[in-house]
Design a protein around this motif. Structure first.
Motif, PDB file in Angstrom:
ATOM      1  N   GLU A 111       0.788  -1.229   0.000  1.00  8.04           N
ATOM      2  CA  GLU A 111       0.000   0.000   0.000  1.00  8.04           C
ATOM      3  C   GLU A 111       0.830   1.294   0.000  1.00  8.04           C
ATOM      4  O   GLU A 111       0.700   2.138   0.886  1.00  8.04           O
ATOM      5  CB  GLU A 111      -0.963  -0.005   1.192  1.00  8.04           C
ATOM      6  CG  GLU A 111      -1.962  -1.144   1.105  1.00  8.04           C
ATOM      7  CD  GLU A 111      -2.716  -1.390   2.398  1.00  8.04           C
ATOM      8  OE1 GLU A 111      -2.224  -0.966   3.467  1.00  8.04           O
ATOM      9  OE2 GLU A 111      -3.792  -1.999   2.340  1.00  8.04           O
ATOM     10  N   PRO A 112       1.688   1.476  -1.000  1.00  8.26           N
ATOM     11  CA  PRO A 112       2.416   2.752  -1.113  1.00  8.26           C
ATOM     12  C   PRO A 112       1.446   3.874  -1.464  1.00  8.26           C
ATOM     13  O   PRO A 112       0.590   3.713  -2.329  1.00  8.26           O
ATOM     14  CB  PRO A 112       3.401   2.492  -2.247  1.00  8.26           C
ATOM     15  CG  PRO A 112       2.735   1.438  -3.096  1.00  8.26           C
ATOM     16  CD  PRO A 112       1.984   0.572  -2.124  1.00  8.26           C
ATOM     17  N   LEU A 113       1.590   5.005  -0.775  1.00  2.00           N
ATOM     18  CA  LEU A 113       0.617   6.087  -0.947  1.00  2.00           C
ATOM     19  C   LEU A 113       1.296   7.433  -1.196  1.00  2.00           C
ATOM     20  O   LEU A 113       1.246   7.973  -2.285  1.00  2.00           O
ATOM     21  CB  LEU A 113      -0.295   6.146   0.285  1.00  2.00           C
ATOM     22  CG  LEU A 113      -1.558   6.992   0.194  1.00  2.00           C
ATOM     23  CD1 LEU A 113      -2.662   6.392   1.073  1.00  2.00           C
ATOM     24  CD2 LEU A 113      -1.331   8.419   0.591  1.00  2.00           C
ATOM     25  N   GLY A 114       1.970   7.975  -0.178  1.00  2.00           N
ATOM     26  CA  GLY A 114       2.631   9.262  -0.324  1.00  2.00           C
ATOM     27  C   GLY A 114       4.008   9.127  -0.934  1.00  2.00           C
ATOM     28  O   GLY A 114       4.633   8.068  -0.857  1.00  2.00           O
ATOM     29  N   VAL A 115       4.494  10.218  -1.533  1.00  2.00           N
ATOM     30  CA  VAL A 115       5.800  10.167  -2.194  1.00  2.00           C
ATOM     31  C   VAL A 115       6.419  11.565  -2.217  1.00  2.00           C
ATOM     32  O   VAL A 115       5.718  12.567  -2.356  1.00  2.00           O
ATOM     33  CB  VAL A 115       5.674   9.600  -3.625  1.00  2.00           C
ATOM     34  CG1 VAL A 115       4.725  10.445  -4.467  1.00  2.00           C
ATOM     35  CG2 VAL A 115       7.022   9.462  -4.297  1.00  2.00           C
ATOM     36  N   ALA A 116       7.744  11.595  -2.049  1.00  2.00           N
ATOM     37  CA  ALA A 116       8.486  12.858  -2.137  1.00  2.00           C
ATOM     38  C   ALA A 116       9.890  12.568  -2.632  1.00  2.00           C
ATOM     39  O   ALA A 116      10.493  11.553  -2.277  1.00  2.00           O
ATOM     40  CB  ALA A 116       8.534  13.564  -0.784  1.00  2.00           C
ATOM     41  N   VAL A 117      10.422  13.478  -3.453  1.00  2.00           N
ATOM     42  CA  VAL A 117      11.757  13.341  -4.041  1.00  2.00           C
ATOM     43  C   VAL A 117      12.678  14.371  -3.404  1.00  2.00           C
ATOM     44  O   VAL A 117      12.289  15.528  -3.213  1.00  2.00           O
ATOM     45  CB  VAL A 117      11.710  13.557  -5.574  1.00  2.00           C
ATOM     46  CG1 VAL A 117      13.074  13.314  -6.198  1.00  2.00           C
ATOM     47  CG2 VAL A 117      10.662  12.642  -6.206  1.00  2.00           C
ATOM     48  N   THR A 118      13.907  13.959  -3.070  1.00  2.00           N
ATOM     49  CA  THR A 118      14.864  14.902  -2.482  1.00  2.00           C
ATOM     50  C   THR A 118      15.285  15.950  -3.509  1.00  2.00           C
ATOM     51  O   THR A 118      15.228  15.696  -4.718  1.00  2.00           O
ATOM     52  CB  THR A 118      16.113  14.165  -1.961  1.00  2.00           C
ATOM     53  OG1 THR A 118      16.711  13.417  -3.027  1.00  2.00           O
ATOM     54  CG2 THR A 118      15.760  13.234  -0.814  1.00  2.00           C
ATOM     55  N   PRO A 119      15.718  17.129  -3.058  1.00  2.00           N
ATOM     56  CA  PRO A 119      16.100  18.193  -3.996  1.00  2.00           C
ATOM     57  C   PRO A 119      17.204  17.789  -4.968  1.00  2.00           C
ATOM     58  O   PRO A 119      17.220  18.254  -6.113  1.00  2.00           O
ATOM     59  CB  PRO A 119      16.572  19.323  -3.070  1.00  2.00           C
ATOM     60  CG  PRO A 119      15.837  19.098  -1.798  1.00  2.00           C
ATOM     61  CD  PRO A 119      15.734  17.612  -1.664  1.00  2.00           C
ATOM     62  N   ASP A 120      18.139  16.920  -4.536  1.00  2.00           N
ATOM     63  CA  ASP A 120      19.200  16.480  -5.448  1.00  2.00           C
ATOM     64  C   ASP A 120      18.771  15.291  -6.303  1.00  2.00           C
ATOM     65  O   ASP A 120      19.538  14.793  -7.115  1.00  2.00           O
ATOM     66  CB  ASP A 120      20.479  16.137  -4.679  1.00  2.00           C
ATOM     67  CG  ASP A 120      20.286  14.992  -3.687  1.00  2.00           C
ATOM     68  OD1 ASP A 120      19.208  14.365  -3.680  1.00  2.00           O
ATOM     69  OD2 ASP A 120      21.223  14.721  -2.904  1.00  2.00           O
ATOM     70  N   GLU A 121      17.531  14.851  -6.100  1.00  2.00           N
ATOM     71  CA  GLU A 121      16.921  13.758  -6.880  1.00  2.00           C
ATOM     72  C   GLU A 121      17.672  12.432  -6.751  1.00  2.00           C
ATOM     73  O   GLU A 121      17.604  11.581  -7.636  1.00  2.00           O
ATOM     74  CB  GLU A 121      16.783  14.164  -8.352  1.00  2.00           C
ATOM     75  CG  GLU A 121      15.883  15.376  -8.525  1.00  2.00           C
ATOM     76  CD  GLU A 121      15.753  15.834  -9.958  1.00  2.00           C
ATOM     77  OE1 GLU A 121      16.042  15.040 -10.873  1.00  2.00           O
ATOM     78  OE2 GLU A 121      15.368  16.993 -10.174  1.00  2.00           O
ATOM     79  N   LYS A 122      18.337  12.239  -5.634  1.00  2.00           N
ATOM     80  CA  LYS A 122      19.056  10.985  -5.418  1.00  2.00           C
ATOM     81  C   LYS A 122      18.233   9.956  -4.652  1.00  2.00           C
ATOM     82  O   LYS A 122      18.511   8.761  -4.712  1.00  2.00           O
ATOM     83  CB  LYS A 122      20.376  11.246  -4.681  1.00  2.00           C
ATOM     84  CG  LYS A 122      21.398  11.995  -5.516  1.00  2.00           C
ATOM     85  CD  LYS A 122      22.719  12.149  -4.773  1.00  2.00           C
ATOM     86  CE  LYS A 122      23.749  12.837  -5.653  1.00  2.00           C
ATOM     87  NZ  LYS A 122      25.052  13.002  -4.961  1.00  2.00           N
ATOM     88  N   LYS A 123      17.224  10.431  -3.908  1.00  2.00           N
ATOM     89  CA  LYS A 123      16.389   9.527  -3.127  1.00  2.00           C
ATOM     90  C   LYS A 123      14.910   9.875  -3.273  1.00  2.00           C
ATOM     91  O   LYS A 123      14.550  11.035  -3.498  1.00  2.00           O
ATOM     92  CB  LYS A 123      16.767   9.580  -1.640  1.00  2.00           C
ATOM     93  CG  LYS A 123      18.141   9.031  -1.312  1.00  2.00           C
ATOM     94  CD  LYS A 123      18.432   9.167   0.176  1.00  2.00           C
ATOM     95  CE  LYS A 123      19.822   8.661   0.525  1.00  2.00           C
ATOM     96  NZ  LYS A 123      20.140   8.862   1.960  1.00  2.00           N
ATOM     97  N   VAL A 124      14.094   8.841  -3.133  1.00  2.00           N
ATOM     98  CA  VAL A 124      12.642   9.008  -3.144  1.00  2.00           C
ATOM     99  C   VAL A 124      12.090   8.359  -1.872  1.00  2.00           C
ATOM    100  O   VAL A 124      12.450   7.223  -1.543  1.00  2.00           O
ATOM    101  CB  VAL A 124      12.006   8.353  -4.386  1.00  2.00           C
ATOM    102  CG1 VAL A 124      10.489   8.477  -4.350  1.00  2.00           C
ATOM    103  CG2 VAL A 124      12.560   8.980  -5.658  1.00  2.00           C
TER     104      VAL A 124
END
Length: 376
Positions: free
Chosen positions: A68-81
């Motif tokens: 059940e993955p729901l929320g998501v955010a990407v780090t500013p350097d786009e290295k991690k989610v």
């Protein structure tokens, strides 16, 4: 006569070398610019994250995650989610964008929903719906450093551009809790509409847009006074919200009316409703402001809206029940910061967009060619 021929040959070789260097410079310039970021779509029922190359509008990878993955955010350097898993697991998965694999899981509160990353990339804020709290994760250690108690059933969460405040949407108490990040305490609570859910801060940090799902409206909060300055009527059950990079438009995903309301932020009026798939929820604008990506939960698709025409120009098939609640796309748009995503693009065999400097290089090559012809 013989010497003149040799001289012409030398000039020809010189020209070839110059053009070769120019071409090399072009390739180097392309290698550090061009690619728009990837979109990371949480598929609630298929327990995966679909990765979309926004340059080509195609799914380039699918990452298996927990339930059940729901929320998501990407780090500013786009290295991690960072991906939240609602209901039973009470964890956040951390995806490495270089390998497209989960490299860590972090235990948080009960029923995590929304998630947001601080502008400096050092902290992640997770809204725990049933714990009525925000878990703060250190991105270096992948550990929770503190829990901040807010209103009832927090869902959406957003950080101001200066990183000084976090706006938390309390679905059950019809309020927005404003956290001071220096003290990790709630500074104040703002009353909004019924069952608020999504939240987005304007790029200049002056206003916050809050979707009120049961009121079919959007509350606009002035961050200087932390008061609601206006309320905008939108579609049925507004959920996700995103603001364009120039701050001129706000895009509201209306789940029950299957459309996206486009708000002019200067007048705070809806200028058009764009119909998309069934059950739109998550919504994000590309860093160049040219497209809006909308996750349609019950169509298993992503609608791509052209912001110039306000029409759907593409549809991407993803996993089962895409929600993508949060900022599911990186925000890099400056050429000097594009190295990471360009490497990712090459890894996934994505075409790069020629940079604006290409025109200058062509002009330089043509000038050299003209000068050579004049000298022969």
């Amino acid at each position: 006569m013989k010497e003149m021929k040799h001289d012409k040959k030398r000039k020809c070789y010189t020209l070839i070398r110059v053009l070769g260097i120019t071409a090399l410079a072009l390739l180097m310039l392309v290698s550090i610019t061009g690619a728009e970021p990837f979109a990371y779509i949480t598929n609630y029922q298929s327990d995966t994250v679909s990765i979309i190359d926004t340059d080509t509008g195609t799914v380039t990878a699918t990452v298996p995650v927990r339930d059940e993955p729901l929320g998501v955010a990407v780090t500013p350097d786009e290295k991690k989610v960072y991906v939240t898993h609602s209901w039973s697991l009470n964890i956040v998965s951390v995806i490495d964008t270089e390998t497209d694999r989960v490299i860590a899981t972090v235990n948080v509160g009960d029923d995590p929903w929304g998630v947001a990353v601080s502008p400096d990339g050092t902290k992640v804020y997770v809204a725990n719906r049933n714990s009525n709290s925000i878990s703060v994760i250190d991105t270096i250690t992948s550990k929770v450093t503190t829990n901040i108690y807010v209103g009832k059933w927090p869902q959406g969460v957003a950080v101001t551009p200066d990183g000084a405040h976090v706006y938390v949407i309390n679905f059950g108490s019809d309020t927005v809790s404003i956290i001071n990040t220096s003290s990790n305490t709630v500074a104040t609570n703002v009353k909004v509409g019924s069952h608020p859910q999504g939240v987005a801060v304007t790029p200049n940090g002056e206003n916050v847009f809050v979707t009120n799902s049961n009121s079919n409206s959007v509350s606009v909060i002035d961050t200087t006074t932390n008061t609601v300055t206006t309320t905008v009527s939108v579609g049925d059950w507004p959920s996700g919200v995103a603001v364009s990079p120039d701050g001129k438009k706000a895009y509201i995903a209306n789940r029950n009316s299957n459309n996206v309301s486009v708000i002019d932020t200067a007048t705070n009026k809806v200028i058009i409703d764009v119909f998309v798939g069934d059950g739109p929820w998550g919504v994000t604008v590309t860093p160049n402001g040219s497209q809006v990506y909308v996750a349609n939960q019950f169509s298993n698709t992503i609608s791509v809206i052209d912001t110039a025409t306000n029409t759907v120009t593409g549809t991407v098939n993803v996993g089962s029940e895409p929600i993508a609640f949060g900022l599911f796309m990186g925000t890099l748009s400056d050429a000097s910061n594009q190295n990471t995503k360009t490497i990712d693009a090459n890894t996934r065999n994505s075409p790069l967009t020629a940079p604006s400097g290409f025109n200058y290089l062509i002009l330089a090559a043509m000038t050299l060619l003209y000068l050579w012809n004049k000298s022969v």
